[in-house]
Design an enzyme around this catalytic site. Sequence first.
Site, PDB file in Angstrom:
ATOM      1  CG  ASP A   1      12.496 -51.201 -14.122  1.00  0.00           C
ATOM      2  OD1 ASP A   1      11.863 -52.192 -13.698  1.00  0.00           O
ATOM      3  OD2 ASP A   1      12.891 -50.301 -13.371  1.00  0.00           O
ATOM      4  CB  SER A   2       7.965 -50.612 -13.371  1.00  0.00           C
ATOM      5  OG  SER A   2       8.926 -50.804 -12.349  1.00  0.00           O
TER       6      SER A   2
ATOM      7  CB  CYS B   1      10.360 -54.763 -14.539  1.00  0.00           C
ATOM      8  SG  CYS B   1       9.072 -54.583 -13.308  1.00  0.00           S
TER       9      CYS B   1
ATOM     10  CD  GLU C   1      11.597 -44.807  -7.971  1.00  0.00           C
ATOM     11  OE1 GLU C   1      11.389 -43.669  -8.400  1.00  0.00           O
ATOM     12  OE2 GLU C   1      12.025 -45.742  -8.680  1.00  0.00           O
TER      13      GLU C   1
ATOM     14  CB  CYS D   1      12.990 -55.753  -6.489  1.00  0.00           C
ATOM     15  SG  CYS D   1      12.350 -54.101  -6.799  1.00  0.00           S
TER      16      CYS D   1
ATOM     17  CG  HIS E   1      13.825 -49.795  -7.213  1.00  0.00           C
ATOM     18  ND1 HIS E   1      13.203 -50.294  -8.334  1.00  0.00           N
ATOM     19  CD2 HIS E   1      13.533 -48.473  -7.168  1.00  0.00           C
ATOM     20  CE1 HIS E   1      12.554 -49.306  -8.931  1.00  0.00           C
ATOM     21  NE2 HIS E   1      12.741 -48.190  -8.244  1.00  0.00           N
TER      22      HIS E   1
HETATM   23  N1  DGL Z   1      10.858 -52.735 -11.252  1.00  0.00           N
HETATM   24  C1  DGL Z   1      10.083 -53.349 -10.203  1.00  0.00           C
HETATM   25  C2  DGL Z   1      10.576 -54.779  -9.976  1.00  0.00           C
HETATM   26  O1  DGL Z   1      11.695 -55.136 -10.295  1.00  0.00           O
HETATM   27  C3  DGL Z   1      10.169 -52.549  -8.915  1.00  0.00           C
HETATM   28  C4  DGL Z   1       9.412 -51.238  -8.949  1.00  0.00           C
HETATM   29  C5  DGL Z   1       7.925 -51.398  -9.128  1.00  0.00           C
HETATM   30  O2  DGL Z   1       7.236 -51.857  -8.194  1.00  0.00           O
HETATM   31  O3  DGL Z   1       7.457 -51.069 -10.203  1.00  0.00           O
HETATM   32  O4  DGL Z   1       9.818 -55.589  -9.477  1.00  0.00           O
END
Ligand code: DGL
Length: 258
Positions: free
Chosen positions: A9-10, A72, A150, A182, A184
């Site tokens: 993930d990011s 992600c 976050e 997403c 989050h």
């Molecule tokens: N992990 C990213 C997603 O699922 C969300 C956070 C980001 O923008 O890096 O798209």
Amino acid sequence: MSKPIGIFDSGLGGLTVLKVLAKNFPHESFVYLGDIARLPYGNKSPETIRKYGDQILRFLKDQDVKAMVIACNSASTVYLGEKSFEGIPLLNVIEPGSKAALEISGGKPIAILGTSATIRSHAYAQTIRRIHPATEVTEISCPLFVPLVEEGVVHNEITDLVIKRYLEQVKTRKIETVILGCTHYPVLADDIRKYLGQVNLVESGEVLTREIEALNLAKHSGTRQIRVCITDVTDHFERLAQELMYPETLGPLEKIIL
Ligand code: DGL
């Protein structure tokens, strides 16, 4: 111990996915990589996301994983249709998420919530229409959701206002199936349900569980290890990681340099 499953993930949002997988596969080992140092991916170009993604997938390959999961959504859009990376099976969240939404909606309209990168790619909409062309799809970019999560700004009047702003059209059009596109957004699931009322929310963790089961990837006995690696560490991230994984407890986060 057998080989772990890698998760990418990011940032830390993907822990919402790891948490579900860890619960559903209690004997499976996982190595998670969150690219905190370069978060967010959601406002970056496909070229940059691909460059970062390839580095991370190579890192996971070096950890001797048996499969890699791109949790992600923003990154999943640039690896769409790719079933392996350098010989290791690769899973993304777009295809299984689209199929799950179609099963739930039964041909009725679907809303997709995501970052700017995910919505701009139209990856979910195209995948859904390829399977069922007549489906009415509404794509909504929700860029404020990630920073709210976050920062831990959830379950309060600020989140309620932002949810209303983004999801008013879902309510007015009475759309009953919503993809949380997403990592989050599952943290906001209760707030979203509170606003929308009767709604089916499609979350990546459950969708990936079915995919991992279908591919027979997880082991069903023995002990396991869960490693969480990130590209930057502060007290804030340590705390957030524990909160996101609760009630599962994590060992110390490992800082890695790519
Ligand atoms: N992990 C990213 C997603 O699922 C969300 C956070 C980001 O923008 O890096 O798209």
